[in-house]
Motif scaffolding. Structure first.
Motif, PDB file in Angstrom:
ATOM      1  N   TRP A  33      57.019 -13.180  17.810  1.00 12.64           N
ATOM      2  CA  TRP A  33      57.130 -13.588  17.719  1.00 12.64           C
ATOM      3  C   TRP A  33      56.918 -14.340  16.113  1.00 12.64           C
ATOM      4  O   TRP A  33      55.699 -14.537  16.873  1.00 12.64           O
ATOM      5  CB  TRP A  33      58.163 -14.547  18.447  1.00 12.64           C
ATOM      6  CG  TRP A  33      59.136 -14.186  19.197  1.00 12.64           C
ATOM      7  CD1 TRP A  33      59.297 -13.365  20.415  1.00 12.64           C
ATOM      8  CD2 TRP A  33      60.599 -14.474  18.986  1.00 12.64           C
ATOM      9  NE1 TRP A  33      60.315 -13.629  21.196  1.00 12.64           N
ATOM     10  CE2 TRP A  33      60.715 -13.269  19.963  1.00 12.64           C
ATOM     11  CE3 TRP A  33      61.213 -14.625  17.948  1.00 12.64           C
ATOM     12  CZ2 TRP A  33      62.857 -13.406  19.799  1.00 12.64           C
ATOM     13  CZ3 TRP A  33      63.046 -14.304  17.642  1.00 12.64           C
ATOM     14  CH2 TRP A  33      62.987 -13.318  18.898  1.00 12.64           C
ATOM     15  N   THR A  34      57.584 -15.152  15.196  1.00 15.63           N
ATOM     16  CA  THR A  34      56.928 -14.752  13.624  1.00 15.63           C
ATOM     17  C   THR A  34      57.420 -15.202  12.694  1.00 15.63           C
ATOM     18  O   THR A  34      58.594 -15.283  13.074  1.00 15.63           O
ATOM     19  CB  THR A  34      55.591 -13.454  13.422  1.00 15.63           C
ATOM     20  OG1 THR A  34      55.004 -13.959  12.202  1.00 15.63           O
ATOM     21  CG2 THR A  34      57.064 -12.377  12.746  1.00 15.63           C
ATOM     22  N   LEU A  35      57.172 -16.184  12.063  1.00 15.94           N
ATOM     23  CA  LEU A  35      57.730 -16.227  10.921  1.00 15.94           C
ATOM     24  C   LEU A  35      58.070 -15.038   9.730  1.00 15.94           C
ATOM     25  O   LEU A  35      57.571 -13.953   9.613  1.00 15.94           O
ATOM     26  CB  LEU A  35      57.128 -17.225   9.776  1.00 15.94           C
ATOM     27  CG  LEU A  35      56.310 -18.735  10.399  1.00 15.94           C
ATOM     28  CD1 LEU A  35      55.015 -19.403   9.824  1.00 15.94           C
ATOM     29  CD2 LEU A  35      57.239 -19.097  11.107  1.00 15.94           C
ATOM     30  N   PRO A  36      59.696 -15.605   8.738  1.00 19.99           N
ATOM     31  CA  PRO A  36      60.311 -13.864   8.545  1.00 19.99           C
ATOM     32  C   PRO A  36      59.016 -14.569   7.227  1.00 19.99           C
ATOM     33  O   PRO A  36      58.896 -15.341   6.695  1.00 19.99           O
ATOM     34  CB  PRO A  36      61.282 -14.818   7.831  1.00 19.99           C
ATOM     35  CG  PRO A  36      61.764 -15.809   8.229  1.00 19.99           C
ATOM     36  CD  PRO A  36      60.911 -16.801   8.958  1.00 19.99           C
ATOM     37  N   LYS A  37      58.994 -13.248   6.700  1.00 18.40           N
ATOM     38  CA  LYS A  37      57.924 -12.972   5.178  1.00 18.40           C
ATOM     39  C   LYS A  37      58.351 -11.581   4.814  1.00 18.40           C
ATOM     40  O   LYS A  37      57.813 -10.541   5.152  1.00 18.40           O
ATOM     41  CB  LYS A  37      56.753 -13.004   5.675  1.00 18.40           C
ATOM     42  CG  LYS A  37      55.472 -12.435   5.996  1.00 18.40           C
ATOM     43  CD  LYS A  37      54.172 -12.963   6.163  1.00 18.40           C
ATOM     44  CE  LYS A  37      53.262 -11.641   6.838  1.00 18.40           C
ATOM     45  NZ  LYS A  37      54.253 -10.687   8.087  1.00 18.40           N
TER      46      LYS A  37
END
Length: 145
Positions: A33-37
């Motif tokens: 789970w991470t940040l959109p980029k």
């Protein structure tokens, strides 16, 4: 093989729902789970890249509120060799759109309470995003933890 520099941009996307803040996270192809980029295209500013990539990956259009931080790291790509990566992160307020993950790029996207998002970041995220999420929480007046 030579060293390649790759520039990306993305953000901590948030929305307010009945005075509650929600944080948008994506689940990448590695089940983290991470940040959109995503990668910067020729002629784009960092801000344009961040907004385009967020919308492409999640279906959410947003407005940049603040520049957060730039993360730098290196990794080895079997076809391209040593990659020097630079990612510019922004705090982005969600506007129009509903979450529709681009399944060719990611496996999911969802809104979480700040507590749930922080827990997912700690347990299933990438360590180099701790400071980015922490800065966003500080700006939003949210306690991380």
């Amino acid at each position: 093989m030579r060293s390649v520099k790759e520039i990306s941009a993305g953000g901590v996307v948030y929305r307010r729902e009945n005075s509650q803040v929600k944080i948008l996270l994506i689940e990448d192809r590695y089940s983290r789970w991470t940040l959109p980029k995503g990668k910067k295209e020729p002629g784009e500013t960092d801000q344009e890249t961040a907004l385009r990539e967020i919308e492409e990956e999640t279906g959410i259009r947003g407005r940049i509120q603040k520049r957060l931080e730039t993360i730098r790291y290196r990794y080895f790509h079997p076809n391209h060799g040593d990659i020097s990566k630079e990612v510019h992160y922004f705090l982005v307020e969600a506007g129009a759109g509903s979450v529709t993950p681009q399944l060719s790029e990611i496996t999911g996207a969802a809104w979480f309470s700040p507590e749930e998002a922080w827990r997912k970041q700690q347990e299933e995220g990438y360590d180099n995003n701790d400071g980015v999420l922490g800065q966003a929480y500080q700006h939003l007046g949210i306690q991380a933890e």
